[in-house]
Design an enzyme around this catalytic site. Structure first.
Site, PDB file in Angstrom:
ATOM      1  CD  GLU A 104     -50.291  26.916  -6.302  1.00 36.14           C
ATOM      2  OE1 GLU A 104     -50.551  25.717  -6.505  1.00 36.14           O
ATOM      3  OE2 GLU A 104     -49.809  27.345  -5.240  1.00 36.14           O
ATOM      4  NE  ARG A 109     -56.195  14.768 -12.918  1.00 37.04           N
ATOM      5  CZ  ARG A 109     -55.011  15.022 -12.368  1.00 37.04           C
ATOM      6  NH1 ARG A 109     -54.944  15.389 -11.116  1.00 37.04           N
ATOM      7  NH2 ARG A 109     -53.908  14.935 -13.063  1.00 37.04           N
ATOM      8  CE  LYS A 115     -48.417  22.633 -11.808  1.00 32.82           C
ATOM      9  NZ  LYS A 115     -49.425  23.525 -11.272  1.00 32.82           N
TER      10      LYS A 115
END
Length: 570
Positions: A37, A273, A283
């Site tokens: 994204e 992950r 983020k």
RNA sequence: UGGGGCAUGGUGCAACGGCAGCACACCAGACUUUGGAUCUGUGGAUCUUGGUUCGAGUCCAGGUGCCCCAGCCA
């Protein structure tokens, strides 16, 4: 034999799954996709998914698409589209083409209309609160553990059985911008009783009167992740949609849509992950660090963003070897930063030329060395790589040595310079310490010694040995530079947890100036890697300007003495 | 009192019913013109309880622990 087999870069369970799909004919080729994204910069955590996607395609002779998941215009910007491509290319990832989720908005809308016509989607007029309550769950923020009977059966929406014609009309008008944000959504009609909450009539489109970075003001509805990702995969003929474990629970929905639409059956496969100690992946928190000036920018060498790692001097090959070398599974795991650093050293050791640099200078005067003499000493550029050749380093009467390399009162096991002790000056002569000069405060400001002229180059014709070899820079030829030493930015191993302000290490950046380096570094260019002998690996920072070099420490050398001293052993 | 995922030295992985092995870290030693690199060696693990089997880390059942999910984020 086994040693002829190329080492695979992807997890074995994924490789086996792909091989099986090819063998049983589910697919006749392999195509994967990177789906970032565009709402931030890439960090080490993204690398794992990127590299798995890249190598999965590569190992099966397939191809990779880079597809930006730009379905939420409120969060996304063109700036990040460019930065992500730049960083991924730097890492060495190659893709067949760049696409965007927004490329498929028209087709996706047509598919939604099909589902409505099939009676499998409907427009819901409930408020967000009503929908949340009807889903049979408690308000957001409630902890599962605190709510014994948290999950109740869902209740069908009063709009669930709207006529197809009415749904089509309302959807069209949603698209045209006739309704306010939040007033209506399009939902898939699946099963309000399903134990998997994602299957309780998930939202497909929401109304957003927001300009999109690529489609502008054309759209007033935007698809949700679940009503976009799988469809895009299918539209692009992606065979294997590899993603992290958090999407496991989305898979039934992914498959439901593709089955009902009888679309190309892309297959979703999940892996764990990457969690790295001391690395911030959040983020939101990363952004806060940048915006509040705790770090200098998204490329601050203390950050594990790709830009940060690049500026710090970590070669892309080291990142690739580190990440792919982890050998992945579906386990939740925490990899130690020390393992990453070991890979950095391993790579840099092979490629970085050696130079002498004194970070904390202390003057060393050789009393019996001629005042006006300058000798050129030959030095090896890289003992790990003979083809790197040699260079010469000027030597003269007054030198700088490292403050750490002299002690007036040596602790046990200290082999370096102290009164009466003899050491080797790397590639030069053996010198014996004869005394010191102190300032009024009693600090040693100058160390004096005598040299043995028969030991030129550091050799001892009489075969005598010294226990230490120290590095040096000739004072009159020394190049003053700035050196930036970095330490962990956080005081806890898992900085994504907890209060950001409480875990910042105030000493994560140490700027040393002036440091003195040998003249051979004069023409060093930004990005170039060096090993400063006995100190660490460094690279030239882009802040460097003509006549003013700035170096970043990528990673220190293993420091056995430091360990001995710190633990008080010996 | 919901659903899903995962459990092997300190950390990350391997062993696909047959001697629990590798890397990082740690510790000891050798070598060394980087207290670097290199080489050698030591210590340390199958979450638990049962079951199947000649044999179980692996298969089965129960238990325990950790992680994910109740966005009109991705």
């Amino acid at each position: 034999m086994e040693d002829n087999q190329p080492v695979s870069r992807i997890p074995s369970f994924i490789r086996e799954a792909i091989a099986e799909d090819l063998k049983n004919g589910r697919f006749t080729y392999v195509r994967t996709r990177l789906p970032p994204e565009p709402n931030g910069y890439l960090h080490i955590g993204h690398c794992k998914a990127f590299l798995i996607d890249y190598f999965a395609a590569k190992e099966f002779g397939g191809e990779l698409y880079l597809r930006f998941d730009d379905t939420n215009p409120a969060k996304e910007e063109t700036e990040f589209v460019e930065a992500i491509q730049e960083d991924a290319a730097w890492l060495g990832i190659q893709w067949a083409k760049v696409t965007f989720a927004s490329d498929y908005f028209d087709l996706l809308y047509a598919w939604a209309v099909r589902l409505v016509k099939m009676g499998l989607a409907y427009v819901d007029d409930q408020t967000q609160e009503e929908m949340s309550a009807a889903r049979g769950t408690l308000p957001k923020g409630t902890k599962w553990s605190e709510t014994a009977a948290a999950l109740k059966p869902g209740v069908d929406s009063p709009y669930r059985d709207r006529a197809v014609e009415e749904n089509l009309d309302l959807l069209e008008r949603m698209k045209n911008g006739e309704f306010e944000e939040g007033s209506r959504v399009l939902r898939a009609k699946i099963d309000m009783q399903n134990p998997n909450i994602l299957l309780r009539d998930p939202v497909m489109y929401r109304i957003m009167n927001v300009s999109h970075h690529r489609t502008g003001n054309k759209w007033h509805i935007y698809p949700m992740y679940d009503w976009s990702h799988g469809q895009n995969d299918s539209m692009e003929g992606i065979t294997h949609s590899l993603c992290s474990n958090e999407y496991i629970i989305h898979r039934p929905l992914y498959e439901w849509f593709l089955e009902k639409l009888e679309a190309f059956p892309s297959r979703q496969i999940e892996f764990s992950r990457l969690n790295l100690t001391y690395a911030m992946m959040s983020k939101r928190k990363l952004r806060k660090l940048v915006e509040t000036g705790v770090v200098r920018g998204w490329d601050d060498p203390r950050l594990t963003t790709l830009r940060g790692l690049r500026r710090r001097g970590v070669p892309p090959s080291a990142i690739i070897d580190f990440v792919t070398g982890l050998g992945e599974t579906k386990n939740d795991s925490w990899v130690e930063m020390a393992q990453f650093e070991a890979v950095m050293r391993d790579h840099l050791n092979k490629i970085a030329e050696r130079r002498m640099a004194v970070l904390n200078p202390l003057k060393l005067v050789i009393d019996n060395y001629p005042d006006d003499l300058v000798e050129e000493m030959e030095a090896i550029n890289n003992p790990e790589d003979p083809s790197a050749g040699t260079r010469t380093v000027p030597f003269s009467r007054v030198l700088y040595i490292e403050q750490d390399d002299f002690r007036e009162s040596p602790p046990p096991k200290y082999f370096r310079l102290f009164p009466g002790n003899e050491v080797r000056l790397r590639y030069a002569y053996l010198v014996k310490c004869t005394g010191v000069v102190k300032d009024d405060a009693g600090n040693v400001v100058e160390v004096h010694c005598t040299y043995d002229p028969d030991t030129r180059g550091g050799n001892t014709p009489d075969g005598r040995k010294v226990k230490s070899t120290i590095h040096w820079v000739a004072a009159q030829h020394a190049l003053p530079v700035e050196v930036r030493l970095y330490d962990q930015l956080f005081t806890t191993e898992r900085p994504d947890d907890g209060d950001l302000d409480a875990i910042i290490n105030p000493d994560s950046l140490q700027v040393l100036t002036p440091c003195y380096v040998e003249p051979a570094l004069l023409r060093a260019t930004p990005g170039e890697h060096f090993q400063f002998e006995r100190t660490g690996y460094f690279c030239v920072d882009p802040d460097s300007a003509d006549g003013r070099l700035v170096f970043n420490r990528t990673v220190g050398l293993r420091d056995t003495w430091g360990k001995i001293e710190q633990t008080g052993k010996g």
